[in-house]
Design a protein around this motif. Structure first.
Motif, PDB file in Angstrom:
ATOM      1  N   SER A   1       1.224  -1.162   0.142  1.00 40.44           N
ATOM      2  CA  SER A   1       0.171   0.053   0.211  1.00 40.44           C
ATOM      3  C   SER A   1       0.563   1.224   0.080  1.00 40.44           C
ATOM      4  CB  SER A   1      -1.006  -0.188   0.939  1.00 40.44           C
ATOM      5  OG  SER A   1       0.205  -0.181   2.271  1.00 40.44           O
ATOM      6  N   ILE A   2       2.041   1.218   1.156  1.00 43.96           N
ATOM      7  CA  ILE A   2       2.976   2.172   0.999  1.00 43.96           C
ATOM      8  C   ILE A   2       4.005   2.527  -0.721  1.00 43.96           C
ATOM      9  CG2 ILE A   2       4.857   3.929   1.958  1.00 43.96           C
ATOM     10  CD1 ILE A   2       3.839   2.539   4.697  1.00 43.96           C
ATOM     11  N   ALA A   3       4.318   1.588  -0.927  1.00 43.85           N
ATOM     12  CA  ALA A   3       5.104   0.989  -1.897  1.00 43.85           C
ATOM     13  C   ALA A   3       4.170   2.086  -3.959  1.00 43.85           C
ATOM     14  CB  ALA A   3       5.067   0.348  -2.679  1.00 43.85           C
ATOM     15  N   ILE A   4       2.917   1.564  -3.478  1.00 42.98           N
ATOM     16  CA  ILE A   4       1.777   1.963  -4.345  1.00 42.98           C
ATOM     17  C   ILE A   4       1.249   3.293  -4.089  1.00 42.98           C
ATOM     18  CG2 ILE A   4      -0.103   1.291  -5.498  1.00 42.98           C
ATOM     19  CD1 ILE A   4      -0.866  -1.636  -4.585  1.00 42.98           C
ATOM     20  N   TYR A   5       1.414   3.872  -3.426  1.00 46.11           N
ATOM     21  CA  TYR A   5       0.931   5.216  -3.331  1.00 46.11           C
ATOM     22  C   TYR A   5       1.977   5.962  -3.905  1.00 46.11           C
ATOM     23  CZ  TYR A   5       0.394   9.483  -1.022  1.00 46.11           C
ATOM     24  OH  TYR A   5       0.201  11.623  -0.383  1.00 46.11           O
ATOM     25  N   GLN A   6       3.155   5.793  -3.328  1.00 43.75           N
ATOM     26  CA  GLN A   6       4.604   6.442  -4.095  1.00 43.75           C
ATOM     27  C   GLN A   6       4.825   6.418  -5.341  1.00 43.75           C
ATOM     28  OE1 GLN A   6       7.198   4.063  -1.158  1.00 43.75           O
ATOM     29  NE2 GLN A   6       7.315   6.040   0.623  1.00 43.75           N
ATOM     30  N   PHE A   7       4.371   5.669  -6.094  1.00 46.36           N
ATOM     31  CA  PHE A   7       4.412   4.947  -6.937  1.00 46.36           C
ATOM     32  C   PHE A   7       3.365   5.627  -7.653  1.00 46.36           C
ATOM     33  CE2 PHE A   7       2.854   2.468 -11.326  1.00 46.36           C
ATOM     34  CZ  PHE A   7       4.301   2.921 -11.586  1.00 46.36           C
ATOM     35  N   ARG A   8       3.028   6.360  -6.798  1.00 44.87           N
ATOM     36  CA  ARG A   8       1.012   6.522  -7.921  1.00 44.87           C
ATOM     37  C   ARG A   8       1.659   8.383  -8.103  1.00 44.87           C
ATOM     38  NH1 ARG A   8      -5.085   6.924  -5.345  1.00 44.87           N
ATOM     39  NH2 ARG A   8      -6.156   8.171  -7.039  1.00 44.87           N
ATOM     40  N   THR A   9       1.980   8.530  -6.484  1.00 43.93           N
ATOM     41  CA  THR A   9       2.209  10.141  -6.239  1.00 43.93           C
ATOM     42  C   THR A   9       3.289  10.811  -7.427  1.00 43.93           C
ATOM     43  OG1 THR A   9       3.851   9.959  -4.809  1.00 43.93           O
ATOM     44  CG2 THR A   9       1.832  10.262  -4.244  1.00 43.93           C
ATOM     45  N   ALA A  10       4.431   9.267  -7.699  1.00 43.47           N
ATOM     46  CA  ALA A  10       5.191  10.124  -8.672  1.00 43.47           C
ATOM     47  C   ALA A  10       5.464   9.948 -10.032  1.00 43.47           C
ATOM     48  CB  ALA A  10       6.707   9.728  -8.429  1.00 43.47           C
ATOM     49  N   MET A  11       4.292   8.942 -10.275  1.00 41.57           N
ATOM     50  CA  MET A  11       4.154   8.685 -12.234  1.00 41.57           C
ATOM     51  C   MET A  11       3.611   9.530 -12.623  1.00 41.57           C
ATOM     52  SD  MET A  11       1.177   5.310 -13.167  1.00 41.57           S
ATOM     53  CE  MET A  11       1.914   4.988 -14.676  1.00 41.57           C
ATOM     54  N   PRO A  12       4.119   9.827 -13.343  1.00 41.27           N
ATOM     55  CA  PRO A  12       3.457  11.648 -14.742  1.00 41.27           C
ATOM     56  C   PRO A  12       2.431  11.134 -15.450  1.00 41.27           C
ATOM     57  CG  PRO A  12       5.319  10.008 -15.940  1.00 41.27           C
ATOM     58  CD  PRO A  12       4.951   9.418 -14.459  1.00 41.27           C
ATOM     59  N   LYS A  13       1.601  11.936 -15.997  1.00 38.64           N
ATOM     60  CA  LYS A  13       0.040  11.256 -16.264  1.00 38.64           C
ATOM     61  C   LYS A  13       0.252  10.687 -17.931  1.00 38.64           C
ATOM     62  CE  LYS A  13      -2.635  14.836 -14.151  1.00 38.64           C
ATOM     63  NZ  LYS A  13      -4.088  15.869 -14.261  1.00 38.64           N
ATOM     64  N   ILE A  14      -0.604   9.609 -18.033  1.00 37.23           N
ATOM     65  CA  ILE A  14      -0.216   8.966 -19.435  1.00 37.23           C
ATOM     66  C   ILE A  14      -1.941   9.219 -19.811  1.00 37.23           C
ATOM     67  CG2 ILE A  14      -0.227   7.104 -19.870  1.00 37.23           C
ATOM     68  CD1 ILE A  14       2.049   6.375 -17.987  1.00 37.23           C
ATOM     69  N   PHE A  15      -2.203   9.387 -20.724  1.00 36.12           N
ATOM     70  CA  PHE A  15      -3.760   8.862 -21.706  1.00 36.12           C
ATOM     71  C   PHE A  15      -3.733   7.974 -22.427  1.00 36.12           C
ATOM     72  CE2 PHE A  15      -2.693  13.441 -20.327  1.00 36.12           C
ATOM     73  CZ  PHE A  15      -3.638  13.489 -19.266  1.00 36.12           C
ATOM     74  N   ASN A  16      -4.667   7.079 -23.082  1.00 31.49           N
ATOM     75  CA  ASN A  16      -4.589   6.446 -23.675  1.00 31.49           C
ATOM     76  C   ASN A  16      -4.800   6.839 -25.347  1.00 31.49           C
ATOM     77  OD1 ASN A  16      -7.346   7.018 -23.642  1.00 31.49           O
ATOM     78  ND2 ASN A  16      -7.732   5.142 -22.186  1.00 31.49           N
ATOM     79  N   ARG A  17      -4.917   5.968 -26.395  1.00 33.53           N
ATOM     80  CA  ARG A  17      -5.540   6.308 -27.984  1.00 33.53           C
ATOM     81  C   ARG A  17      -6.689   7.336 -27.488  1.00 33.53           C
ATOM     82  NH1 ARG A  17      -5.285   1.129 -28.365  1.00 33.53           N
ATOM     83  NH2 ARG A  17      -7.273  -0.348 -28.872  1.00 33.53           N
ATOM     84  N   ASN A  18      -7.784   7.048 -26.973  1.00 36.19           N
ATOM     85  CA  ASN A  18      -9.343   7.699 -26.320  1.00 36.19           C
ATOM     86  C   ASN A  18      -9.046   8.953 -25.540  1.00 36.19           C
ATOM     87  OD1 ASN A  18     -10.359   5.684 -28.674  1.00 36.19           O
ATOM     88  ND2 ASN A  18     -10.890   5.020 -26.380  1.00 36.19           N
ATOM     89  N   GLY A  19      -7.669   9.286 -25.469  1.00 33.44           N
ATOM     90  CA  GLY A  19      -7.821  10.957 -24.728  1.00 33.44           C
ATOM     91  C   GLY A  19      -7.994  10.545 -23.219  1.00 33.44           C
ATOM     92  N   GLU A  20      -8.200   9.078 -22.509  1.00 36.05           N
ATOM     93  CA  GLU A  20      -8.775   9.347 -21.108  1.00 36.05           C
ATOM     94  C   GLU A  20      -7.431   8.993 -20.580  1.00 36.05           C
ATOM     95  OE1 GLU A  20     -12.379   6.041 -21.644  1.00 36.05           O
ATOM     96  OE2 GLU A  20     -10.740   5.453 -21.444  1.00 36.05           O
TER      97      GLU A  20
END
Length: 311
Positions: free
Chosen positions: A36-55
């Motif tokens: 849970s802590i590792a995922i939270y750290q990963f989530r906060t450091a992760m840049p925004k990624i958009f798929n081909r539908n713009g989501e």
């Protein structure tokens, strides 16, 4: 929150129990990670990624990526189950930033774990801490409660050094309370001392005896299904990344599964280090000798066309 100032107390009073090791030191070691802590750290450091539908698909919505690592669900606190796995010998250590893995009984705790090649982790040895502080596990839990934990309030104006000294002198929190001024150090309202002790010493954990840790190769087809077809990421890009990961594995550790078709092409050296053709430098004509030099060369002895000496 974990345990307030516990790391500082240990480094000051039991420095021999803390070591620093490069990440490579833990190769082939099984580590229990508070996901849970590792995922939270990963989530906060992760840049925004958009798929081909713009989501925006930067976060997979709590879903587990197929075929990546062995996971289990802790019935209560994750650090408590991690500590139980360490004590049972199923895993080597607990990796978390929260120091409460130690009062839960984890024999080894590592902090500052990251994927960087230059990563150095901090390892705390619980047996060495207890020996250096001259405490039992039960007394160490009392120390953590006095320092401040997540499960009950903290005694007012009782700092870490004074709490350690009093506990070393008197042995238990009950004896400490008889030797401090209740006016200067009032107890928190509805202070559940016994409940906090019970949570640390008798936590609800997954039974290590019922846990079998099995390591499986990642599932490339499952990852493509999840990322490309469910999350609508570019399938060719996903497959290329999987192929790159596959080729980076040691030969003896490479998974048996085939990488999906889009990623099967053998990558060449030029794919990693693209080389552009260098233009040939223009040829510079050599300078023509002057007339004076030509005359001197014509009169040099031994040269064709030169007059013989004495003639």
């Amino acid at each position: 929150m974990g345990i307030v100032r516990l790391a500082d107390v240990i480094k000051e009073e039991a420095a021999e129990a803390v070591s620093s090791f490069p990440l490579q030191q833990y190769r082939d070691r099984v580590i229990a990670l508070d996901a849970s802590i590792a995922i939270y750290q990963f989530r906060t450091a992760m840049p925004k990624i958009f798929n081909r539908n713009g989501e925006n698909i930067s976060w997979p919505g709590g879903q587990r990526l197929p075929g990546l690592g062995e996971t289990l669900q802790a019935p209560a606190e994750a650090e408590a189950t991690c500590a139980a796995l360490v004590k049972s010998g199923k895993v080597w250590c607990t990796a978390t930033e929260d120091m409460d893995a130690l009062p839960f009984g984890s024999l080894r705790l590592i902090r500052h774990l990251s994927a960087k090649k230059s990563c150095e982790v901090e390892e705390f040895s619980l047996p060495a801490i207890l020996q250096k502080l001259g405490m039992t596990q039960e007394q160490f839990v009392d120390l953590c409660i006095l320092l401040g934990c997540d499960y009950c309030g903290k005694i007012w104006r009782l700092g870490p050094k004074k709490a350690l000294r009093l506990l070393q002198q008197h042995g238990t929190i009950e004896q400490v309370l008889q030797n401090i001024d209740p006016q200067k150090h009032p107890l928190p309202t509805n202070w559940d001392l016994e409940g906090a002790r019970r949570l640390f010493l008798q936590p609800e954990v997954a039974d290590p005896g019922q846990i079998t840790l099995e390591w499986h190769d990642p599932d490339p087809e499952g990852l493509v299904q999840f990322l490309a077809r469910e999350k609508h990421m570019n399938e060719s890009r996903v497959c290329r990344r999987l192929q790159r990961w596959h080729e980076a594995q040691p030969k003896e550790a490479q998974p048996k599964q085939q990488v999906p078709r889009e990623g099967r092409r053998q990558r060449k050296l030029g794919d990693f280090f693209p080389a552009s053709k260098r233009a040939r430098p223009p040829e510079v004509p050599s300078p023509r000798p002057s007339r004076k030099r030509q005359k001197l060369q014509a009169g040099t002895p031994g040269k064709a066309g030169s007059p013989e000496p004495g003639k």
